[in-house]
Design an enzyme around this catalytic site. Structure first.
Site: not given
Length: 763
Positions: A144, A264, A266
């Protein structure tokens, strides 16, 4: 389905460190050549991957003050075999980075986290641009903001996205308002993934069976896509649609092992997020085998922090040293207390004529509500809210603790006032702050596990009360704009408590005493005060079942205020000012300062990812998981979307460490939490006080349970106040947000106003 595959870098050579890098850095730039052992393995036709896979990969994780960094930490811990070292982007100088990465060779790769703001702002990006510029021969993955920094450092433009995307997904989750302008991409950077979809979905929508078009497009050698799912759609998308909707989602450098992803990996809802990190590990391992990087590194221990000074690491500050484990008893030391618990159970005391209100009134009503607590739970369906806890000023261990911050900045300390059961008070200034005081208090208590075996609840006596929102300055926030009139924390140490089991009507009576002060060290109690309270309370409860219900505090049905008919609430901010504040929030969201989201599903997903991050700071690597995601629970007056996040606490951390990591609750701040709190401070005129803080308990045996304070009436100095607000999102309508705020405040304010009017009319 799609998963990013980071290709292995070229085998011939790596680009040298840029000319502006210091000479010492150039000296450590290496040419790529295989080791003799690797060459021998290849000569025999053996693959080098098992050797690389067996060796853990050590990651330096740069935290851009984000609320998702520790989600990356947890995932990298699992993938790499050892936890990464987390360093904030302004904690290390370039010399620190150079020494650890090149001289000490303490790391194999670097991951640059998401974060608020823009890579063009030095305050937002810190050391990251120099790392990307000068660590040309170190594998780096930017996520990001880190992805945007990779583009920016090589000359690409960072612009506003066509629309802010927060908590929305098409197989990957995105939280961003800024993007790399596709047309500005330099020759050194290659786009390996992009989105060409004008419509993004919520989490639940993404599971619909009729969704077939892939979010990503790219060459198959750089990106793994199931051709059967996207070939037909590829024919339908015209070049004009691609050009108008194309947003770069993945980058790689043409000659350096540098990669970036705008989304993202994660996030709990990203498909194949862990696979992306595994691919990056393989890139690192392959590169290390070629460059002798892994073979020549100086740190071989699984404890990869061993060569890093602990005072330099943000993550290490969470490691507070070895502690006495639960249930372990040691010899009495200075300030230590060995608390013992005695308890009685009264079976099936609750009945149609006796409820928890009657019990509270009978046992504690004579105190007129002062120095009492009642954590009431009445929703027993689906085993929710099974127990109620109550108590008042009790035995020799009872005390009240109030704390006021001395200033409005972090690390300002504060004034602590302790009042005991006899009314004596002691006042002290605590430089370390309330959280550290509470931590030391809890850690000073020793206990026996067998004392509470058989009890079906977690609070067995100890600290009960609230932590005010202002304590955020002891939990990573920089400041409080305004000082609260209510104490920033107020807790009782409750040594005598009553517990009501709403599931089967049982009532428990519990009493704590200090073994060191009530016996001669032989374990036999010489002080029967706690025993007397147990016996007397049991008798009073048994007599209660024969009495009529509906007792009132202090035996009075009502207490009239002379001005009851005139009492009403006043809104702290005008409608125009509230709308202007909402408009300011929308500006911050557009500029990438906040990851605010669409309502409902995207909001819940953002909070889930934020709480996973908070738990990730204090839980064992790989243990944080989400057993329930966006389930719906129904109550008497509301349906609510509920997710559950779990993790296994690190054994050397205690309850206060967990609170520090998660306070204040992310649902009351937004993400990234630190930046969001700064923005809220700049907009809110008055302190939140108890609102947005937490009410609950810290049991003497180190269990704890805390809520988040919303829709709660706070009585202080003769006034009643109710905090209310709303989550401002990219699509918020200021007028609707104002009406939502009033709606949230309506129920608790109406209770107070109706009660006041009823008292007045009763006369």
């Amino acid at each position: 389905m799609a998963a990013l595959r980071l290709p292995a870098p070229p085998t011939a050579s790596w680009a040298p460190v840029p000319p502006h890098a210091p000479a010492s850095a150039s000296a450590y730039a290496r040419r790529v050549h295989p080791s003799r052992r690797l060459a021998a393995r290849r000569a025999k036709g053996e693959d080098a991957e098992p050797e690389a896979a067996a060796m853990p990969v050590r990651t330096l994780l740069i935290d851009n003050y984000d609320s998702y960094t520790y989600n990356l930490f947890q995932e990298l811990s699992v993938v790499n075999g050892v936890p990464p070292v987390v360093v904030r982007n302004d904690e290390w100088t370039w010399r620190d980075v150079f020494n650890r990465v090149y001289k000490e060779r303490a790391f194999d790769n670097i991951v640059i986290s998401p974060g608020p703001g823009s890579p063009a702002c030095p305050g937002d990006i810190g050391i990251c641009l120099r790392i990307l510029s000068e660590c040309g021969d170190i594998p780096i993955l930017g996520v990001c903001l880190g992805h945007q920094a990779l583009g920016f450092v090589h000359g690409a433009k960072i612009v506003h996205a066509p629309e802010a995307i927060h908590g929305r997904l098409r197989q990957v989750v995105r939280y961003h308002s800024l993007v790399i302008e596709a047309g500005s991409l330099p020759d050194d950077l290659l786009s390996i993934a992009w989105t060409a979809s004008p419509k993004l979905l919520s989490f639940l929508e993404s599971d619909r069976t009729d969704i077939s078009n892939s979010v990503f497009w790219g060459s198959l050698e750089n990106f793994m896509v199931d051709p059967s799912r996207c070939s037909s759609n590829a024919e339908e998308l015209t070049n004009s649609v691609l050009d108008s909707c194309k947003i770069i989602m993945g980058l790689k450098h043409s000659s350096r092992p540098h990669y970036g992803v705008q989304f993202h990996p994660e996030s709990v809802a990203t498909h194949y997020g862990r696979q992306i990190l595994q691919n990056f590990k393989k890139v690192t391992s392959d590169f290390g085998m070629r460059s002798l990087w892994l073979q020549e590194r100086k740190v071989y221990s699984a404890d990869q922090c061993s060569s890093i000074p602990k005072d330099s690491l943000h993550s290490e500050r969470l490691e507070l040293g070895d502690r006495v484990g639960a249930g372990m008893l040691v010899k009495r030391g200075s300030g230590k207390k060995h608390l013992r618990l005695r308890w009685k159970k009264i079976n099936s005391l609750l009945s149609p004529t006796v409820d928890s209100e009657d019990i509270f009134a009978a046992l504690f009503g004579h105190q007129n509500g002062e120095d009492t607590f009642w954590l009431d739970s009445s929703s027993v369906d689906q085993n929710r809210a099974r127990f109620s806890f109550m108590g008042g000023k009790g035995g020799s261990l009872w005390k009240q603790i109030t704390f006021h911050l001395s200033g409005q900045r972090a690390n300002c300390g504060g004034t602590l006032v302790i009042r005991d059961a006899n009314g004596s008070t002691a006042k002290n200034f605590i430089k370390e702050g309330f959280m550290e005081f509470l931590n030391e208090e809890i850690e000073s208590i020793q206990y026996n596990k067998e004392d509470y075996e058989g009890l079906p609840f977690d609070f067995h006596g100890g600290y009960v009360g609230y932590l005010g929102y202002g304590l955020k300055v002891e939990c990573d926030a920089a400041s409080n704009k305004a000082k609260s009139s209510t104490p920033d924390a107020c807790l009782f140490f409750a040594d005598n408590i009553v517990v009501v089991d709403h599931n089967n009507g049982d009532v428990y009576v519990l009493s704590l005493h200090d073994e060191y002060t009530s016996n001669n060290g032989d374990g036999v109690s010489r002080n029967s005060a706690h025993n007397s309270w147990l016996v007397e309370t049991e008798k009073r409860l048994l007599r209660l079942s024969a009495m009529a219900s509906g007792l009132r505090i202090n035996g009075k049905a009502n207490v009239r205020s002379p001005d009851a008919s005139k009492q009403s609430f006043v809104v702290e901010k005008s409608k125009d000012q509230y709308i202007r504040d909402v408009q300011s929030c929308l500006g911050y969201i557009r500029d990438g300062e906040s990851y605010e989201f669409e309502k409902d599903q995207a909001e819940n997903l953002m909070i889930v990812d934020l709480l996973r991050n908070d738990l990730g700071k204090v839980c064992e690597p790989g243990s944080v998981h989400v057993p329930r995601l966006m389930d719906v629970e129904s109550y008497k007056t509301v349906h609510t979307m509920v997710s559950t996040i779990c993790g296994t606490k690190k054994s050397n951390l205690g309850p206060v460490d967990c609170v520090r990591a998660a306070f204040p609750g992310g649902s009351m701040t937004g993400a990234p939490k630190v930046r969001s709190m700064e923005i809220l401070d700049s907009l809110e005129n008055s302190p939140r006080g108890v609102y947005s803080g937490s009410i609950g308990f810290f049991s003497y045996n180190r269990t704890f349970d805390l809520n988040i304070v919303i829709r709660t009436v706070v009585l202080h100095n003769g006034e009643a106040s109710v905090g209310a607000g709303g989550a401002i999102v990219a699509l918020s309508d200021p007028e609707a947000e104002y009406n939502e705020m009033l709606l949230k405040a309506k129920a608790p304010t109406k209770v107070v106003e109706d009660w006041s009017q009823a008292i007045y009319n009763s006369d």
